[in-house]
Write a protein that holds these residues in place. Structure first.
Motif, PDB file in Angstrom:
ATOM      1  N   THR A 134      27.848  49.182  32.662  1.00 56.18           N
ATOM      2  CA  THR A 134      26.532  48.624  32.978  1.00 56.18           C
ATOM      3  C   THR A 134      26.466  47.148  32.618  1.00 56.18           C
ATOM      4  OG1 THR A 134      25.527  50.775  32.566  1.00 56.18           O
ATOM      5  CG2 THR A 134      24.055  48.875  32.572  1.00 56.18           C
ATOM      6  N   THR A 137      26.096  44.831  28.923  1.00 56.47           N
ATOM      7  CA  THR A 137      26.466  45.655  27.775  1.00 56.47           C
ATOM      8  C   THR A 137      27.768  45.196  27.140  1.00 56.47           C
ATOM      9  OG1 THR A 137      27.711  47.236  29.124  1.00 56.47           O
ATOM     10  CG2 THR A 137      25.344  47.673  28.821  1.00 56.47           C
ATOM     11  N   HIS A 160      29.939  44.628  40.761  1.00 52.45           N
ATOM     12  CA  HIS A 160      29.208  43.595  40.024  1.00 52.45           C
ATOM     13  C   HIS A 160      29.536  42.184  40.503  1.00 52.45           C
ATOM     14  CE1 HIS A 160      27.712  42.355  35.737  1.00 52.45           C
ATOM     15  NE2 HIS A 160      27.447  41.413  36.638  1.00 52.45           N
TER      16      HIS A 160
END
Length: 218
Positions: A134, A137, A160
């Motif tokens: 995620t 993090t 991402h």
């Protein structure tokens, strides 16, 4: 504490240039520069066009904010890379379109062109895609560090984007642009249904030797 004008101005100008190039849509992406006891990083949630050097945030390598402001949500990614790679003086993270598309397939960029050697020794085997975690993090930061290893200077981040490091901000910027270029070439081949012929280790080593330090974004 306010950012030193030269470093702060350089960082803001770089962020605006990447934003204008479409590498950081919707306030995504972030940039940083190492300083004597931490790093200077772009702030969270501020449009790049409105950003000034005074908006940048100083952080320690533990993420502690030194002064005012709220650092990018990806400060852990920057801090982890600086801790793991002492030679890194700048870190650039983007959501450039083609490289991000490949990251969404969790697909590395294979060694289709000798310019991939600019990513470092690991680039001779391609630019990997780090395992998914995620955004924002510590898990993401550690996956990026693992994918970069000891010598690679760029990696995709699953679903991402891209992160690159350099001995200078200009070097890190040049590298994220080259990763996007390589991703564009690779996706063009795949869209055309043409299988690329990958360069061998020997061919890449020869190309890297020929390149030397010319144009190398270290």
């Amino acid at each position: 504490m306010r950012a030193a004008a030269p470093a702060g101005t350089e960082l803001v100008e770089a962020a605006r240039a990447l934003d204008a190039a479409g590498f950081m849509p919707q306030k995504s992406g972030n940039l940083s520069l190492r300083d004597s006891d931490g790093f200077l990083v772009t702030p969270s949630g501020l449009p790049y066009a409105a950003m000034t050097a005074e908006d940048l945030v100083r952080c320690g390598l533990d993420g502690a904010v030194r002064g005012g402001g709220r650092p990018s949500s990806e400060w852990r990614l920057h801090a982890a890379i600086y801790r793991a790679r002492p030679e890194a003086m700048a870190v650039v993270h983007t959501h450039s379109p083609m490289a991000t598309a490949l990251s969404c397939a969790r697909h590395p960029i294979p060694p289709i062109h000798y310019m991939i050697t600019l990513a470092g020794e690991g680039g001779r085997r391609g630019i990997p895609c780090a395992s998914h975690a995620t955004f924002g993090t510590e898990a993401l930061a550690q996956e990026a560090v693992a994918a970069l290893g000891d010598g690679l200077r760029a990696t995709l981040l699953a679903n991402h984007g891209v992160v690159a490091l350099g001995a200078t901000l200009a070097g890190a910027l040049a590298l994220v642009r080259e990763v996007e270029n390589l991703a564009t070439q690779y996706l063009a081949l795949r869209a055309a249904g043409i299988a690329p012929v990958l360069l061998s280790d020997a061919e890449l080593a020869e190309a890297a030797a020929m390149l030397g330090d010319y144009g190398r974004p270290v």
